[in-house]
Design a protein around this motif. Structure first.
Motif, PDB file in Angstrom:
ATOM      1  N   PHE A  77       0.837  -1.205   0.000  1.00  0.00           N
ATOM      2  CA  PHE A  77       0.000   0.000   0.000  1.00  0.00           C
ATOM      3  C   PHE A  77       0.871   1.254   0.000  1.00  0.00           C
ATOM      4  O   PHE A  77       0.620   2.199  -0.764  1.00  0.00           O
ATOM      5  CB  PHE A  77      -0.915  -0.019   1.225  1.00  0.00           C
ATOM      6  N   ILE A  78       1.900   1.268   0.827  1.00  0.00           N
ATOM      7  CA  ILE A  78       2.786   2.430   0.910  1.00  0.00           C
ATOM      8  C   ILE A  78       3.525   2.633  -0.411  1.00  0.00           C
ATOM      9  O   ILE A  78       3.587   3.750  -0.946  1.00  0.00           O
ATOM     10  CB  ILE A  78       3.777   2.260   2.082  1.00  0.00           C
ATOM     11  N   LYS A  79       4.055   1.570  -0.979  1.00  0.00           N
ATOM     12  CA  LYS A  79       4.784   1.684  -2.247  1.00  0.00           C
ATOM     13  C   LYS A  79       3.858   2.138  -3.372  1.00  0.00           C
ATOM     14  O   LYS A  79       4.252   2.934  -4.240  1.00  0.00           O
ATOM     15  CB  LYS A  79       5.438   0.339  -2.588  1.00  0.00           C
ATOM     16  N   PHE A  80       2.623   1.640  -3.362  1.00  0.00           N
ATOM     17  CA  PHE A  80       1.653   2.033  -4.394  1.00  0.00           C
ATOM     18  C   PHE A  80       1.317   3.515  -4.274  1.00  0.00           C
ATOM     19  O   PHE A  80       1.237   4.231  -5.279  1.00  0.00           O
ATOM     20  CB  PHE A  80       0.393   1.181  -4.263  1.00  0.00           C
ATOM     21  N   GLY A  81       1.117   3.989  -3.034  1.00  0.00           N
ATOM     22  CA  GLY A  81       0.819   5.402  -2.831  1.00  0.00           C
ATOM     23  C   GLY A  81       1.939   6.311  -3.282  1.00  0.00           C
ATOM     24  O   GLY A  81       1.709   7.378  -3.875  1.00  0.00           O
ATOM     25  N   ILE A  82       3.180   5.896  -3.031  1.00  0.00           N
ATOM     26  CA  ILE A  82       4.337   6.682  -3.471  1.00  0.00           C
ATOM     27  C   ILE A  82       4.370   6.780  -4.996  1.00  0.00           C
ATOM     28  O   ILE A  82       4.641   7.837  -5.577  1.00  0.00           O
ATOM     29  CB  ILE A  82       5.640   6.052  -2.946  1.00  0.00           C
ATOM     30  N   ARG A  83       4.098   5.661  -5.669  1.00  0.00           N
ATOM     31  CA  ARG A  83       4.091   5.638  -7.142  1.00  0.00           C
ATOM     32  C   ARG A  83       3.027   6.576  -7.702  1.00  0.00           C
ATOM     33  O   ARG A  83       3.246   7.263  -8.705  1.00  0.00           O
ATOM     34  CB  ARG A  83       3.820   4.219  -7.652  1.00  0.00           C
TER      35      ARG A  83
ATOM     36  N   LYS B 262       3.520  10.620  -5.309  1.00  0.00           N
ATOM     37  CA  LYS B 262       4.857  11.212  -5.227  1.00  0.00           C
ATOM     38  C   LYS B 262       4.898  12.399  -4.256  1.00  0.00           C
ATOM     39  O   LYS B 262       5.566  13.411  -4.500  1.00  0.00           O
ATOM     40  CB  LYS B 262       5.348  11.633  -6.618  1.00  0.00           C
ATOM     41  N   ARG B 263       4.140  12.262  -3.163  1.00  0.00           N
ATOM     42  CA  ARG B 263       4.199  13.268  -2.096  1.00  0.00           C
ATOM     43  C   ARG B 263       4.732  12.592  -0.834  1.00  0.00           C
ATOM     44  O   ARG B 263       4.422  11.424  -0.577  1.00  0.00           O
ATOM     45  CB  ARG B 263       2.818  13.876  -1.836  1.00  0.00           C
ATOM     46  N   PRO B 264       5.503  13.324  -0.020  1.00  0.00           N
ATOM     47  CA  PRO B 264       6.262  12.648   1.044  1.00  0.00           C
ATOM     48  C   PRO B 264       5.562  12.503   2.394  1.00  0.00           C
ATOM     49  O   PRO B 264       6.172  12.053   3.347  1.00  0.00           O
ATOM     50  CB  PRO B 264       7.489  13.562   1.193  1.00  0.00           C
TER      51      PRO B 264
ATOM     52  N   ALA C   7       2.756   0.257  15.422  1.00  0.00           N
ATOM     53  CA  ALA C   7       4.055   0.876  15.131  1.00  0.00           C
ATOM     54  C   ALA C   7       4.535   0.649  13.703  1.00  0.00           C
ATOM     55  O   ALA C   7       5.346   1.432  13.188  1.00  0.00           O
ATOM     56  CB  ALA C   7       5.100   0.364  16.122  1.00  0.00           C
ATOM     57  N   PHE C   8       4.052  -0.410  13.049  1.00  0.00           N
ATOM     58  CA  PHE C   8       4.587  -0.741  11.724  1.00  0.00           C
ATOM     59  C   PHE C   8       4.265   0.335  10.691  1.00  0.00           C
ATOM     60  O   PHE C   8       5.038   0.517   9.739  1.00  0.00           O
ATOM     61  CB  PHE C   8       4.044  -2.087  11.244  1.00  0.00           C
ATOM     62  N   TYR C   9       3.149   1.053  10.849  1.00  0.00           N
ATOM     63  CA  TYR C   9       2.810   2.097   9.875  1.00  0.00           C
ATOM     64  C   TYR C   9       3.944   3.127   9.792  1.00  0.00           C
ATOM     65  O   TYR C   9       4.446   3.437   8.717  1.00  0.00           O
ATOM     66  CB  TYR C   9       1.509   2.816  10.253  1.00  0.00           C
ATOM     67  N   GLU C  10       4.328   3.653  10.949  1.00  0.00           N
ATOM     68  CA  GLU C  10       5.403   4.643  10.982  1.00  0.00           C
ATOM     69  C   GLU C  10       6.738   4.022  10.592  1.00  0.00           C
ATOM     70  O   GLU C  10       7.506   4.608   9.815  1.00  0.00           O
ATOM     71  CB  GLU C  10       5.507   5.262  12.383  1.00  0.00           C
ATOM     72  N   TYR C  11       7.011   2.850  11.112  1.00  0.00           N
ATOM     73  CA  TYR C  11       8.273   2.153  10.846  1.00  0.00           C
ATOM     74  C   TYR C  11       8.487   1.966   9.341  1.00  0.00           C
ATOM     75  O   TYR C  11       9.558   2.272   8.804  1.00  0.00           O
ATOM     76  CB  TYR C  11       8.243   0.807  11.562  1.00  0.00           C
ATOM     77  N   CYS C  12       7.461   1.471   8.666  1.00  0.00           N
ATOM     78  CA  CYS C  12       7.587   1.191   7.231  1.00  0.00           C
ATOM     79  C   CYS C  12       7.619   2.484   6.417  1.00  0.00           C
ATOM     80  O   CYS C  12       8.417   2.623   5.483  1.00  0.00           O
ATOM     81  CB  CYS C  12       6.428   0.301   6.777  1.00  0.00           C
ATOM     82  N   ALA C  13       6.768   3.443   6.759  1.00  0.00           N
ATOM     83  CA  ALA C  13       6.726   4.703   6.013  1.00  0.00           C
ATOM     84  C   ALA C  13       8.067   5.423   6.080  1.00  0.00           C
ATOM     85  O   ALA C  13       8.568   5.945   5.073  1.00  0.00           O
ATOM     86  CB  ALA C  13       5.607   5.588   6.556  1.00  0.00           C
ATOM     87  N   ARG C  14       8.665   5.448   7.266  1.00  0.00           N
ATOM     88  CA  ARG C  14       9.962   6.128   7.410  1.00  0.00           C
ATOM     89  C   ARG C  14      11.060   5.396   6.641  1.00  0.00           C
ATOM     90  O   ARG C  14      12.017   6.026   6.169  1.00  0.00           O
ATOM     91  CB  ARG C  14      10.322   6.247   8.885  1.00  0.00           C
ATOM     92  N   SER C  15      10.938   4.082   6.496  1.00  0.00           N
ATOM     93  CA  SER C  15      11.956   3.333   5.753  1.00  0.00           C
ATOM     94  C   SER C  15      11.969   3.725   4.275  1.00  0.00           C
ATOM     95  O   SER C  15      12.967   3.502   3.580  1.00  0.00           O
ATOM     96  CB  SER C  15      11.720   1.825   5.901  1.00  0.00           C
ATOM     97  N   TYR C  16      10.860   4.319   3.788  1.00  0.00           N
ATOM     98  CA  TYR C  16      10.791   4.802   2.409  1.00  0.00           C
ATOM     99  C   TYR C  16      11.000   6.313   2.330  1.00  0.00           C
ATOM    100  O   TYR C  16      10.729   6.934   1.301  1.00  0.00           O
ATOM    101  CB  TYR C  16       9.455   4.416   1.773  1.00  0.00           C
ATOM    102  N   GLY C  17      11.472   6.905   3.436  1.00  0.00           N
ATOM    103  CA  GLY C  17      11.809   8.326   3.436  1.00  0.00           C
ATOM    104  C   GLY C  17      10.612   9.248   3.553  1.00  0.00           C
ATOM    105  O   GLY C  17      10.722  10.449   3.264  1.00  0.00           O
TER     106      GLY C  17
END
Length: 352
Positions: free
Chosen positions: A86-92, A95-97, A107-117
């Motif tokens: 879901f996070i990778k799809f949203g970035i594609r 393209k907003r940070p 905690a995984f929401y923040e953990y994963c989102a931050r791993s993609y900058g």
């Protein structure tokens, strides 16, 4: 950030109430499927085997009064991976940070989102639940690419009531994607059928929604497959996610086989959710317990070191200070006899 893992102990004499796992282990049908397919783990799972699991999910959801088709489903290595999809799809797409999550939630929401900058905006909870008006206000001000919620909420056990959820989803800006994480759906669905606190819980898939919504679910909790890692995402973009984001062999062979059979084991699921209903009634009788719709209860405790004192009595619960809930523990619903032992020792410690 460092992910807040639960403490692990292999000793069989511990009562494990810290990870929201199924207290009955795994479905016998799933265990049989694992045993029968051990000699085939040199094989990659086929597309046809993926489709079998998807078809079983569709049938299961019809029993929950939800209509989806297999083309809307993406399988993942646990719900963590489909949240990452879901996070990778949203970035594609956008393209907003910026990403919005509830403060002190999974905690995984923040953990994963931050791993993609991505920049993570955390909206404070209100009375242990989501402040949906504040999330909408924050979204309109910050234009996030993604908003992630869990319903029921981990770790508080609260829900967004059905009417509020429907209004919330429809008022979110159209240029943001929303994920509703329903890892504990099976428990809340059963409690709602039992008129737990009125007819107030719905999946986002059961509402009159005027926008795309992404739903994540898991086999880890009600179906007892946490160690095999199997989850799924439901959305209208599944084909695009499977073609451009999901790895081709992301779910292992035994997880596929076990998931296909676990979802057929209605007796095991019924045993699990009934036990959870009865366990919640015991846990919520404890002073300081926050009413829950999941398979755990958040409890405010008066004694500071109660986590370690419970551990000394061979009971593991989750110390919630690492989540920002100082003075709280989270207790998973175990078997009734385990919950009764916990209740007895908990009260004994408090009275010392």
């Amino acid at each position: 950030m460092q992910y807040p893992f639960a403490e692990k102990y292999d000793a069989s004499d511990y009562i494990i109430l810290n990870s929201n796992i199924n207290p009955f282990g795994t479905s016998p049908l799933a265990l049989k499927a694992i045993s029968e397919n051990l000699s085939k783990i040199n094989m990659y799972p086929s597309r046809e085997e993926h489709e079998k699991v998807k078809n079983q999910i569709v049938t299961k959801m019809k029993r929950e009064y939800i209509n989806v088709n297999e083309k809307q489903i993406v399988l993942g290595n646990g719900s963590d991976e489909v949240i990452e999809f879901f996070i990778k799809f949203g970035i594609r797409k956008f393209k907003r940070p910026k990403v919005i999550v509830g403060d002190k939630t999974f905690a995984f929401y923040e953990y994963c989102a931050r791993s993609y900058g991505l920049d993570v905006i955390k909206v404070p909870l209100k009375n242990f639940g989501y402040d949906t008006e504040k999330i909408i206000e924050t979204a309109k001000k910050n234009s996030p690419c993604l908003i992630m919620i869990c319903n029921p909420i981990n770790p508080t056990g609260k829900i967004i009531p059905k009417k509020e959820l429907e209004d919330f989803i429809n008022e979110i800006p159209q240029d943001s994607f929303l994920l509703s994480d329903e890892a504990y759906f099976e428990f809340a669905f059963y409690l709602n059928c039992k008129d737990w606190r009125g007819d107030d819980y719905r999946s986002a898939l059961q509402l009159n929604i005027k926008r795309p919504v992404f739903i994540s679910r898991t086999f880890s909790k009600a179906y007892g497959l946490a160690g095999l890692r199997l989850g799924y995402l439901i959305c209208d973009f599944s084909d695009e996610i499977e073609r451009h984001i999901s790895p081709p062999f992301n779910v292992n062979y035994l997880a596929i086989k076990a998931g296909e059979k676990a979802i057929l084991d209605i007796d095991f699921l019924q045993k699990t959710v009934e036990n959870n209903y009865n366990g919640l009634r015991i846990l919520e009788s404890i002073e300081g317990a926050i009413p829950s719709w999941a398979n755990f209860v958040l409890i405010k405790v008066k004694k500071k070191d109660i986590y370690n004192e419970l551990k000394n009595n061979r009971i593991l619960v989750r110390n919630m200070e690492q989540y920002g809930f100082e003075g709280f523990i989270r207790v998973s619903v175990g078997k009734i006899e385990e919950i009764e032992i916990f209740q007895k020792i908990f009260r004994k410690i408090l009275n010392q």
